[in-house]
Write an enzyme that holds these catalytic residues in place. Structure first.
Site, short mmCIF file in Angstrom:
data_model
loop_
_atom_site.label_atom_id
_atom_site.label_comp_id
_atom_site.label_asym_id
_atom_site.label_seq_id
_atom_site.Cartn_x
_atom_site.Cartn_y
_atom_site.Cartn_z
N LYS A 83 0.73 -1.42 -0.11
CA LYS A 83 0.11 0.21 0.25
C LYS A 83 1.11 1.81 -0.21
CE LYS A 83 -4.71 1.28 2.56
NZ LYS A 83 -4.71 0.96 3.66
O1 G3P Z 1 -7.76 1.54 5.24
C1 G3P Z 1 -7.86 3.16 5.14
C2 G3P Z 1 -9.65 3.16 5.34
O2 G3P Z 1 -10.55 2.23 4.71
C3 G3P Z 1 -9.82 4.24 6.60
O3 G3P Z 1 -11.10 4.49 7.03
O4 G3P Z 1 -12.75 5.35 8.81
O5 G3P Z 1 -10.16 5.70 8.91
O6 G3P Z 1 -11.83 6.71 6.91
P1 G3P Z 1 -11.69 6.00 7.84
#
Ligand code: G3P
Length: 217
Positions: A83
């Site tokens: 990633k």
């Molecule tokens: O993995 C990255 C992403 O899914 C993060 O989600 O909820 O932290 O914005 P969030």
């Protein structure tokens, strides 16, 4: 549509994998922090549980160092997906790593142009963050729609991995638009099965069944 779970929690990953619902896993530095585990150890364990791609994120921001970290991460297991941040250095690393045959996931995507660049760099997955756009009063799903159209216009093979998914409706909308993958927190993934009429209907069937006095097995 593929279902990835967005966590580094081994218990949740095992549970969802045992249900046969998991096509992959995504992690990020915040999720590694939350797990309280060493990144290499926990990622190795995740890769041994799940057959599909497991995204593990580099933390360097400059090309040379990104490549050094990617070399370490890529050795964790065959199903590792590296990633990378959506920056010029991240895109350069993406191009180099995909040319070497690695799977890549370009993350922190907030615009269609960024997604176009990731596809040009040969990314395996692009991760547009739906919830974080919603948080600042944009419509995150508009971004998924735009990327779908652009990728289809040119036949880009990069898969749209809808990320920062916060609700069951996000999953439905991403599916309607045609995102290739959603990465979903464990609780939201499990909540997809819930419907009050299912619970009510089951309760009624079971009550009637017990009145028959029969057993099937
Ligand atoms: O993995 C990255 C992403 O899914 C993060 O989600 O909820 O932290 O914005 P969030």
């Amino acid at each position: 549509m593929k279902f990835f779970v967005d966590t580094a929690d081994i218990k949740d990953i095992k549970e969802l994998n045992d249900l046969g619902l998991l096509d992959g896993v995504t992690t990020n530095p915040s999720l590694i922090l939350k797990s309280g585990r060493n990144i290499i150890e926990v990622t190795k364990e995740i890769c041994s549980i799940v057959e599909g791609p497991v995204s593990s994120e580099v933390t360097a921001t400059e090309y040379e160092q990104i490549m050094k970290e990617a070399a370490v991460i890529s050795k964790i297991a065959d199903n590792i997906c590296i990633k990378l941040p959506l920056t010029l250095d991240g895109l350069k690393a993406c191009k180099a790593l995909t040319s070497e045959g690695h799977k890549t996931n370009v993350t922190l995507c907030f615009s269609a142009n960024q997604a176009l660049l990731a596809a040009k760099a040969g990314a395996t997955f692009i991760s547009p963050f739906v919830g974080r756009l919603d948080d600042i009063a944009f419509d995150g799903m508009d971004l998924i729609r735009e990327i779908r159209q652009i990728y289809d216009n040119y036949g880009f093979e990069t898969e749209i991995l809808a990320a920062s998914i916060r609700t069951v409706n996000h999953v439905k909308e991403a599916a309607l638009i045609g995102a290739d993958v959603v990465t979903v927190p464990p609780a939201t993934l499990k909540a997809l099965v819930k419907h009050p009429l299912t619970d009510k209907g089951l309760e009624q069937f079971l009550a009637d069944w017990s009145k028959t006095g029969q057993t099937i097995a």
